[in-house]
Design a protein around this motif. Structure first.
Motif, short mmCIF file in Angstrom:
data_model
loop_
_atom_site.label_atom_id
_atom_site.label_comp_id
_atom_site.label_asym_id
_atom_site.label_seq_id
_atom_site.Cartn_x
_atom_site.Cartn_y
_atom_site.Cartn_z
N LYS A 114 0.84 -1.18 0.00
CA LYS A 114 0.00 0.00 0.00
C LYS A 114 0.88 1.24 0.00
N PHE A 115 1.87 1.15 0.85
CA PHE A 115 2.74 2.28 1.03
C PHE A 115 3.63 2.50 -0.20
N MET A 116 4.02 1.41 -0.85
CA MET A 116 4.78 1.55 -2.10
C MET A 116 3.94 2.22 -3.18
N ARG A 117 2.66 1.84 -3.22
CA ARG A 117 1.77 2.48 -4.21
C ARG A 117 1.63 3.98 -3.95
N ARG A 118 1.59 4.32 -2.67
CA ARG A 118 1.47 5.74 -2.33
C ARG A 118 2.71 6.50 -2.81
N LEU A 119 3.87 5.92 -2.60
CA LEU A 119 5.11 6.57 -3.04
C LEU A 119 5.09 6.74 -4.56
N LYS A 120 4.59 5.72 -5.23
CA LYS A 120 4.54 5.74 -6.68
C LYS A 120 3.61 6.85 -7.19
N GLU A 121 2.45 6.95 -6.59
CA GLU A 121 1.53 8.03 -6.97
C GLU A 121 2.18 9.39 -6.77
N ASP A 122 3.06 9.42 -5.81
CA ASP A 122 3.78 10.64 -5.48
C ASP A 122 4.88 10.93 -6.51
N GLY A 123 5.01 10.05 -7.50
CA GLY A 123 6.01 10.26 -8.55
C GLY A 123 7.36 9.67 -8.24
N ARG A 124 7.44 8.96 -7.11
CA ARG A 124 8.73 8.36 -6.80
C ARG A 124 8.85 6.99 -7.45
N SER A 125 10.08 6.51 -7.60
CA SER A 125 10.30 5.24 -8.26
C SER A 125 10.86 4.22 -7.26
N ILE A 126 10.54 2.97 -7.52
CA ILE A 126 10.98 1.93 -6.60
C ILE A 126 11.57 0.75 -7.37
N VAL A 127 12.71 0.27 -6.89
CA VAL A 127 13.23 -1.01 -7.39
C VAL A 127 12.98 -2.02 -6.29
N PHE A 128 12.31 -3.09 -6.67
CA PHE A 128 11.84 -4.06 -5.69
C PHE A 128 12.46 -5.43 -6.00
N ILE A 129 13.31 -5.90 -5.07
CA ILE A 129 13.94 -7.21 -5.25
C ILE A 129 13.23 -8.23 -4.38
N THR A 130 12.87 -9.35 -4.97
CA THR A 130 12.21 -10.40 -4.20
C THR A 130 12.39 -11.73 -4.93
N HIS A 131 12.13 -12.83 -4.21
CA HIS A 131 12.13 -14.13 -4.87
C HIS A 131 10.71 -14.63 -5.06
N LYS A 132 9.75 -13.85 -4.58
CA LYS A 132 8.38 -14.33 -4.65
C LYS A 132 7.68 -13.79 -5.89
N LEU A 133 7.45 -14.68 -6.84
CA LEU A 133 6.89 -14.27 -8.13
C LEU A 133 5.52 -13.63 -7.95
N ARG A 134 4.76 -14.18 -7.02
CA ARG A 134 3.44 -13.64 -6.79
C ARG A 134 3.50 -12.15 -6.43
N GLU A 135 4.49 -11.81 -5.62
CA GLU A 135 4.63 -10.42 -5.20
C GLU A 135 5.00 -9.50 -6.35
N VAL A 136 5.96 -9.92 -7.17
CA VAL A 136 6.35 -9.06 -8.30
C VAL A 136 5.18 -8.83 -9.22
N LEU A 137 4.41 -9.90 -9.46
CA LEU A 137 3.29 -9.76 -10.38
C LEU A 137 2.24 -8.82 -9.80
#
Ligand SMILES: Nc1ncnc2c1ncn2[C@@H]1O[C@H](COP(=O)(O)OP(=O)(O)OP(=O)(O)O)[C@@H](O)[C@H]1O
Ligand SMILES: [Mg+2]
Length: 507
Positions: free
Chosen positions: A181-204
Motif C-alpha cells: 500500500k505504502f509503495m503504491r502511495r510513493l509511486k503516486e507521489d512520482g517516486r520510483s521503486i526497485v523491488f527485489i524479491t524471490h516471490k513471483l506472486r509479489e512481483v506480479l
C-alpha cells in the motif's frame, strides 16, 4: 519519455576476481515500480549497490535525468535522491529506532537533534502508514519491525528512488500488504521503486515492469501485466521449472521432542512463550505458523539452547535438555537452522569451509590426533557440501561475508541438514532463497522426515507450512491457538488464527 535513471553497460568484477555483472543495461522511469528478479547470486544486490553508490562499477555509466553521474559513496547517491534498504540490516543494535533513523545525518550532535526531529519522524510514520516503537533499542525489535526502521531511515532522507532488497522476506502477509500500500502511495507521489524479491506472486502484484537477471546478464524484461510465473521462472533459471514437492502420508513414530508447559521470557522482560506444550514425533513435520513476534523466535531459541527457560521442560528422547547449552543441544542431536543466520548461523569473517563444520569441530570426523583439525578432510567435506547444496561461491576458502544472501542461507541449511540429527529445528528455512533452492530445501526436509527424523518447522510463510506439515499449530501471543492435523485446517482458518481470531465452532 526520458528515463529518470539509466545504467549502461555495467560490469562488476569483485577484488577476488568474481564477475558479478557482465554488461547490464537498466532503466528506471519516474513513478514506476520495477521488480528485479533472479536466482541467488545472479547479481541483483550488486547492481543496486552500484546504483546506490556503495560500490563502484568496474565499467559502465550511470545517467541521472540524461546526465552522466558518478557516486563515490552512498551519501552522494542519497543527495541525488537514491536510497537503498539493504538485505543485510545496517542498524546499530543498541540504538533506538529514532536514533538509528537520524544516524549518519550531518548537523549537530545526534542527541541534541533527537527531540527536534521526533515530530518530523512521527509525521513521516503516519504519512507512510508504518508503526514503529521509536524508543526501544532496535536489537530488541523483531526482524519485521527492524525492516521498517531501515525503510524509514532511507525515506527520511527524502529519496526519489527507493531500492528495496528483499524487503518482504522477513514480513508477514499482513505486513506485506501494508508495505505494498505504502509503495503504491510513493509511486503516486512520482517516486520510483526497485523491488527485489524471490516471490513471483509479489512481483506480479506490485510491479509495473519486471527485469530478470541471470548470471550477471539481463535475460528478460517484461511488462508485469504480460508476465506469468512460468515465464519469469524460465527466464530466471534458463529452463522450465516445476517446483512442486510431494508428501505422502506416513505413520509417525515415537515422540522425539517433548515440550511441557514451557515459559520463556522475551527481551522486553515479559513472557514471550506462555505455557506451550507439544511433541514432535519421529517421521513427522510439525509446523508452527504465526505472525512473527508471537513468541516463535523465543521458542526456537529456547529449544536450541540459546535462551533460558523460565518454567516447564524440554525433553529430547526422554532426556531433559540442559538449558543455555547450544553445543549440548547439538551433541544430543538437534540441528538448528536459526532465524537470524547472520547472528546465530554463520561466523561471517570465517570462510566457507570453517562455517561448514561450525559446531561440529569437536567431532572425531574432523580431527586428527589430539584436538588438531583435519584440514584436508574439512576442505573435502566443504567442497562436497557446496556442491550438493549448490552454494555459489568462488571456493571453500572464500569468506562467508562475501556470499550473496541466499547462498549464505544455503550454507547454513546445508551444514545443518548434512548432520545426522534426531530433531531438525528449521526456522524460516527458505527465507531469501530462490524458487529452485526453496523447492530443493523443502524436498530435503520431507526426505528427512521420511527417514524418521523429527522436524519442527517454524515459518511465517503460510504456503510453506501448508505444503510441508503433518500437524500444524498456530502461535498467537505466546500460546498455541489451534493444534491439529494439517488436513483439519483451511488456509483461511489458519490466516484467521494467525490474527488471533478463533473459528466459530470449537474444534
Ligand atoms: N563482496 C564480494 N566479494 C566477492 N564476491 C561477491 C561479493 N558480493 C557478492 N559477490 C558475488 O557476486 C555474485 C552476485 O552476488 P549478489 O549478492 O549481487 O547476488 P544476488 O542476486 O543479490 O543474490 P541473492 O538472491 O542470493 O541475494 C555472487 O556470485 C556473489 O558470490
Ligand atoms: Mg541479494
Amino acid at each position: 519519455m526520458e528515463p529518470f535513471i539509466e545504467m549502461r553497460g555495467i560490469h562488476k568484477v569483485y577484488p577476488d576476481g568474481t564477475v558479478a555483472l557482465r554488461g547490464v543495461d537498466f532503466r528506471l522511469y519516474r513513478g514506476e515500480i520495477v521488480g528485479l528478479l533472479g536466482e541467488n547470486g545472479a547479481g541483483k544486490t550488486t547492481l543496486m549497490k552500484i546504483l546506490s553508490g556503495l560500490l563502484p562499477p568496474t565499467q559502465g555509466e550511470i545517467r541521472l535525468e540524461g546526465r552522466s553521474v558518478r557516486f563515490r559513496n552512498p551519501s552522494d547517491a542519497l543527495r541525488a535522491g537514491i536510497g537503498m534498504v539493504h538485505q543485510i540490516f545496517t542498524l546499530v543494535p543498541p540504538y533506538t529506532a529514532l536514533e538509528n533513523i537520524l544516524l549518519g545525518q550531518e548537523g549537530s550532535a545526534l542527541w541534541l537533534r533527537k527531540e527536534q526531529a521526533r515530530p518530523r519522524v512521527e509525521r513521516l510514520l503516519e504519512e507512510v502508514g508504518l508503526s514503529i516503537p521509536l524508543d526501544v533499542p532496535v536489537e530488541l525489535l523483531p526482524i519485521g519491525v527492524q525492516q521498517r526502521v531501515e525503510i524509514l531511515k532511507v525515506l527520511y532522507r527524502g529519496t526519489r528512488v527507493l531500492i528495496l532488497d528483499e524487503p518482504t522476506s522477513a514480513l508477514t502477509p499482513l505486513e506485506v500488504d501494508e508495505l505494498f500500500k505504502f509503495m503504491r502511495r510513493l509511486k503516486e507521489d512520482g517516486r520510483s521503486i526497485v523491488f527485489i524479491t524471490h516471490k513471483l506472486r509479489e512481483v506480479l502484484e506490485i510491479c509495473d515492469r519486471i527485469v530478470v537477471l541471470r548470471n550477471g546478464l539481463v535475460t528478460g524484461e517484461v511488462q508485469a501485466d504480460k508476465a506469468t510465473p512460468e515465464l519469469l521462472a524460465e527466464r530466471m533459471v534458463g529452463h522450465a521449472v516445476v517446483p512442486r514437492v510431494s508428501r505422502s502420508p506416513r505413520p509417525p513414530g515415537e515422540p522425539i521432542l517433548v515440550v511441557r508447559d514451557l515459559e520463556v521470557m522475551g527481551d522486553l522482560g515479559v513472557p514471550a512463550v506462555r505455557g506451550v506444550s507439544f511433541e514432535v514425533r519421529a517421521g513427522e513435520i510439525f509446523g508452527i505458523a504465526g505472525v512473527e513476534g508471537n513468541g516463535q523466535s523465543e521458542l526456537a531459541q529456547a529449544l536450541g539452547g540459546l535462551r533460558p527457560i523460565r518454567r516447564g521442560e524440554i525433553l529430547l528422547d526422554g532426556k531433559p535438555l540442559p538449558p543455555l547449552a547450544p553445543i549440548e543441544a547439538y551433541r544430543q542431536g538437534i540441528s538448528h537452522i536459526p532465524e537470524d543466520r547472520l547472528r546465530f548461523g554463520l561466523a561471517l569473517h570465517f570462510d566457507v569451509a570453517e562455517n561448514s563444520i561450525l559446531s561440529r569441530q569437536w567431532e572425531a570426523l574432523f580431527l586428527r590426533g589430539w584436538g588438531r583439525l583435519d584440514w584436508p578432510r574439512i576442505l573435502a567435506f566443504a567442497a562436497e557440501l557446496v556442491q550438493r547444496f549448490q552454494v555459489l561461491t568462488p571456493g571453500v576458502r572464500a569468506t562467508a561475508r562475501h556470499l550473496s544472501g541466499g547462498n549464505q542461507q544455503k550454507l547454513v541449511v546445508g551444514r545443518e541438514l548434512s548432520k545426522e540429527p534426531r530433531l531438525i529445528l528449521a526456522v524460516h528455512p527458505t527465507r531469501g532463497l530462490d524458487v529452485a533452492s526453496t523447492a530443493y530445501i523443502r524436498e530435503l526436509l520431507i526426505r528427512m522426515r521420511d527417514q524418521g527424523k523429527a522436524v519442527l518447522l517454524i515459518s511465517a510463510d503460510l504456503d510453506e507450512i501448508l505444503e510441508l506439515s503433518d500437524r500444524i499449530a498456530v502461535m498467537y501471543e505466546g500460546k498455541f491457538l489451534g493444534v491439529g492435523p494439517a488436513e483439519a485446517f483451511s488456509r483461511t482458518e489458519i490466516g484467521m488464527l494467525m490474527g488471533g481470531i478463533l473459528p466459530q465452532e470449537q474444534r
